[in-house]
Design a protein around this motif. Sequence first.
Motif, PDB file in Angstrom:
ATOM      1  N   PHE A  19       0.841  -1.201   0.000  1.00  0.00           N
ATOM      2  CA  PHE A  19       0.000   0.000   0.000  1.00  0.00           C
ATOM      3  C   PHE A  19       0.876   1.251   0.000  1.00  0.00           C
ATOM      4  CE2 PHE A  19      -3.279  -2.755   2.302  1.00  0.00           C
ATOM      5  CZ  PHE A  19      -4.024  -2.960   1.153  1.00  0.00           C
ATOM      6  N   LEU A  20       1.956   1.214   0.806  1.00  0.00           N
ATOM      7  CA  LEU A  20       2.889   2.346   0.838  1.00  0.00           C
ATOM      8  C   LEU A  20       3.678   2.441  -0.463  1.00  0.00           C
ATOM      9  CD1 LEU A  20       4.410   4.657   2.212  1.00  0.00           C
ATOM     10  CD2 LEU A  20       5.879   2.928   3.288  1.00  0.00           C
ATOM     11  N   THR A  21       4.152   1.312  -0.964  1.00  0.00           N
ATOM     12  CA  THR A  21       4.901   1.303  -2.221  1.00  0.00           C
ATOM     13  C   THR A  21       4.080   1.956  -3.332  1.00  0.00           C
ATOM     14  OG1 THR A  21       6.028  -0.739  -1.571  1.00  0.00           O
ATOM     15  CG2 THR A  21       6.027  -0.200  -3.922  1.00  0.00           C
ATOM     16  N   ARG A  22       2.831   1.594  -3.415  1.00  0.00           N
ATOM     17  CA  ARG A  22       1.943   2.129  -4.457  1.00  0.00           C
ATOM     18  C   ARG A  22       1.697   3.619  -4.271  1.00  0.00           C
ATOM     19  NH1 ARG A  22      -4.241   0.136  -4.893  1.00  0.00           N
ATOM     20  NH2 ARG A  22      -4.216   1.192  -2.878  1.00  0.00           N
ATOM     21  N   GLY A  28       3.328  10.557  -4.389  1.00  0.00           N
ATOM     22  CA  GLY A  28       4.572  10.816  -3.671  1.00  0.00           C
ATOM     23  C   GLY A  28       4.641  12.094  -2.874  1.00  0.00           C
ATOM     24  N   ALA A  29       4.229  13.246  -3.438  1.00  0.00           N
ATOM     25  CA  ALA A  29       4.400  14.531  -2.769  1.00  0.00           C
ATOM     26  C   ALA A  29       3.251  14.862  -1.817  1.00  0.00           C
ATOM     27  CB  ALA A  29       4.530  15.644  -3.808  1.00  0.00           C
ATOM     28  N   ARG A  30       2.191  14.073  -1.830  1.00  0.00           N
ATOM     29  CA  ARG A  30       1.034  14.373  -0.990  1.00  0.00           C
ATOM     30  C   ARG A  30       1.286  13.928   0.443  1.00  0.00           C
ATOM     31  NH1 ARG A  30      -4.483  13.954  -4.421  1.00  0.00           N
ATOM     32  NH2 ARG A  30      -5.219  14.680  -2.398  1.00  0.00           N
ATOM     33  N   SER A  41       5.431  13.186   3.636  1.00  0.00           N
ATOM     34  CA  SER A  41       4.782  12.819   2.379  1.00  0.00           C
ATOM     35  C   SER A  41       4.863  11.308   2.207  1.00  0.00           C
ATOM     36  CB  SER A  41       5.469  13.519   1.212  1.00  0.00           C
ATOM     37  OG  SER A  41       6.782  12.992   1.035  1.00  0.00           O
ATOM     38  N   TRP A  42       4.130  10.796   1.228  1.00  0.00           N
ATOM     39  CA  TRP A  42       4.188   9.361   0.966  1.00  0.00           C
ATOM     40  C   TRP A  42       5.595   8.933   0.554  1.00  0.00           C
ATOM     41  CZ3 TRP A  42       0.673   6.513   2.975  1.00  0.00           C
ATOM     42  CH2 TRP A  42      -0.645   6.960   3.068  1.00  0.00           C
ATOM     43  N   SER A  43       6.264   9.738  -0.237  1.00  0.00           N
ATOM     44  CA  SER A  43       7.620   9.364  -0.664  1.00  0.00           C
ATOM     45  C   SER A  43       8.596   9.436   0.509  1.00  0.00           C
ATOM     46  CB  SER A  43       8.089  10.253  -1.812  1.00  0.00           C
ATOM     47  OG  SER A  43       8.107  11.613  -1.434  1.00  0.00           O
ATOM     48  N   ALA A  44       8.446  10.447   1.382  1.00  0.00           N
ATOM     49  CA  ALA A  44       9.329  10.550   2.545  1.00  0.00           C
ATOM     50  C   ALA A  44       9.084   9.406   3.521  1.00  0.00           C
ATOM     51  CB  ALA A  44       9.117  11.895   3.242  1.00  0.00           C
ATOM     52  N   LEU A  45       7.815   9.036   3.712  1.00  0.00           N
ATOM     53  CA  LEU A  45       7.498   7.898   4.575  1.00  0.00           C
ATOM     54  C   LEU A  45       8.091   6.622   3.994  1.00  0.00           C
ATOM     55  CD1 LEU A  45       5.993   6.660   6.998  1.00  0.00           C
ATOM     56  CD2 LEU A  45       3.936   6.549   5.563  1.00  0.00           C
ATOM     57  N   ASP A  46       7.995   6.455   2.696  1.00  0.00           N
ATOM     58  CA  ASP A  46       8.563   5.284   2.033  1.00  0.00           C
ATOM     59  C   ASP A  46      10.079   5.225   2.236  1.00  0.00           C
ATOM     60  OD1 ASP A  46       8.200   2.976   0.244  1.00  0.00           O
ATOM     61  OD2 ASP A  46       9.316   4.168  -1.209  1.00  0.00           O
ATOM     62  N   ASP A  47      10.753   6.360   2.131  1.00  0.00           N
ATOM     63  CA  ASP A  47      12.205   6.403   2.342  1.00  0.00           C
ATOM     64  C   ASP A  47      12.569   5.999   3.762  1.00  0.00           C
ATOM     65  OD1 ASP A  47      12.639   7.227  -0.263  1.00  0.00           O
ATOM     66  OD2 ASP A  47      12.803   9.361   0.249  1.00  0.00           O
ATOM     67  N   ARG A  48      11.830   6.498   4.745  1.00  0.00           N
ATOM     68  CA  ARG A  48      12.136   6.181   6.143  1.00  0.00           C
ATOM     69  C   ARG A  48      11.840   4.711   6.443  1.00  0.00           C
ATOM     70  NH1 ARG A  48      13.218   9.851   9.989  1.00  0.00           N
ATOM     71  NH2 ARG A  48      12.086   8.659  11.576  1.00  0.00           N
ATOM     72  N   GLY A  75       2.662   7.967  17.227  1.00  0.00           N
ATOM     73  CA  GLY A  75       3.607   8.849  16.565  1.00  0.00           C
ATOM     74  C   GLY A  75       3.925   8.293  15.197  1.00  0.00           C
ATOM     75  N   PRO A  76       4.570   9.070  14.347  1.00  0.00           N
ATOM     76  CA  PRO A  76       4.951   8.559  13.028  1.00  0.00           C
ATOM     77  C   PRO A  76       5.768   7.277  13.105  1.00  0.00           C
ATOM     78  CG  PRO A  76       5.309  10.938  13.154  1.00  0.00           C
ATOM     79  CD  PRO A  76       4.982  10.477  14.537  1.00  0.00           C
ATOM     80  N   GLN A  77       6.560   7.133  14.178  1.00  0.00           N
ATOM     81  CA  GLN A  77       7.415   5.950  14.288  1.00  0.00           C
ATOM     82  C   GLN A  77       6.600   4.660  14.408  1.00  0.00           C
ATOM     83  OE1 GLN A  77       7.596   8.668  16.204  1.00  0.00           O
ATOM     84  NE2 GLN A  77       9.660   9.549  16.003  1.00  0.00           N
ATOM     85  N   MET A  78       5.426   4.725  15.061  1.00  0.00           N
ATOM     86  CA  MET A  78       4.586   3.528  15.163  1.00  0.00           C
ATOM     87  C   MET A  78       4.204   3.035  13.769  1.00  0.00           C
ATOM     88  SD  MET A  78       3.654   2.102  18.109  1.00  0.00           S
ATOM     89  CE  MET A  78       1.949   1.554  18.016  1.00  0.00           C
ATOM     90  N   ILE A  79       3.862   3.964  12.903  1.00  0.00           N
ATOM     91  CA  ILE A  79       3.483   3.613  11.530  1.00  0.00           C
ATOM     92  C   ILE A  79       4.696   3.100  10.755  1.00  0.00           C
ATOM     93  CG2 ILE A  79       2.539   4.533   9.383  1.00  0.00           C
ATOM     94  CD1 ILE A  79       0.992   6.579  11.158  1.00  0.00           C
TER      95      ILE A  79
END
Length: 482
Positions: A19-22, A28-30, A41-48, A75-79
């Motif tokens: 789901f994240l890959t897609r 990506g920028a949203r 963003s989706w791309s930044a989350l994917d990178d992390r 927090g973002p880290q849980m995700i």
Amino acid sequence: MTRDPRLPWSTRSVNLAYFLTRNARRLGARAAVIRGTEVLSWSALDDRVNALAAALRDRFGLGPGDRVLVHAQNGPQMIEVMLACWRMGAVWVPANVRQSPDEVAYLAQKADVTLMICDASGAAHAAACTAAAPGMRHVIAIGGGFGADYEAAVADHTGARVSDADVDRDTPAWLFFTSGSTGRPKAVVLTHGQLSFVVLNHLHDLMPGTGPADISLVVAPLSHGAGLHQLVNMAAGAASVLMPPGPLDPAVAWELVARHRVTNMFTVPTIVKMLTEDPAVDTHDHSSLRFVIYAGAPMYREDQKHALRKLGPVLVQYFGLGEVTGAITVLPREDHHPEDTPAALIGTCGFERTGMQVSIQDAAGAALAPLQTGEICVAGPAVCAGYDGDDAANAAAFRDGWFRTGDLGHMDAEGYLYITGRASDMYISGGSNVYPREIEELLLTHPALGEVAVLGARIPAGARSGWRSASACPAPPSLPRR
């Protein structure tokens, strides 16, 4: 990838991390995750997630099937941890952040975890888990202070690319620990294929039409139902707004709803009550809300009516257990009514979810007719793969292919389900079955009462003469039904 050797064909499933890959590829920028002024963003989350998955694999030696215990505030880290585990084929094991060190240590031992990730306040929990679970080789701290530093591990692997691991339909993804109301918590095995069905089911039955333009507010722990709801929004490409750390502040929640034009949230009845009884509900614009989903416990009718008057026709109820990942019944928006008219479906938790089947059964497993009370049993793709390493619990919970919920109820002629309570809650008075929930509902119709609870009490034999039995009391009026 585990496959059934009896099948000559592949039962490969889509990895939940896809789901994240897609989304990273298409959106990506949203915004994906928002907390305060921090926007991922989706791309930044994917990178992390890639960096964390690489760190878990290359620095800490984790591989497919390893279990990762997480004890942290929302927090973002849980995700990130959830998705990194799935991306590399590991199993996510979230703990309730309110649990004591000893309680979390039991989970670590029961789940046979390899690594633990906790926030900076979890030093005592990490120490207890290290002592209790000999197979737990590493601890990572969000915020540092002990163990390995979370952000350093991510930074050291920035730029790494990790492909979504091959998974089978029945490959474990999430060990969901039950509340332990009948003893020690049991580890429910949720799989990639099963959760994929649940995600699609939620989108169809609970939040139809949800997409990238939607925004979800996270007001409950991501370790439980809110974590699944966040995954559902991720599948749709919708962003998630996280509350600031600490206890839920209704004024902050309503300000975030207005600021971000929030369209959906997952709650429990106590949170709905807290939000709609706070004065802030009248001072912030919440007209963007389309779905306020509540589950986890029955909502008293008076609280339901109050919430409908405050929020309008946005309430959606579902009934389900962790073992069925919430997907048993749904009561959609159009079946919620703010007044007790003949059209109102008072007391029901809705009808069967798409692709699921409910059966009311007697003690021997025979199906009962409409309006007859028995145990609520369920079958379908949302049912879990069983309890991890617990043959006795599996034998007790599954019968002839049906999962036994332990809840009592009946269905009407149209298939709407009414829960009367747990089998262990029902008591007999004057030869009649009495369900505490029905007594509580009746008491709450009195305008002087805001909250009630019916509790069992053992009456000493010598004091019984001063008590009137239920059969000697005037019968209370029946609760309204459809």
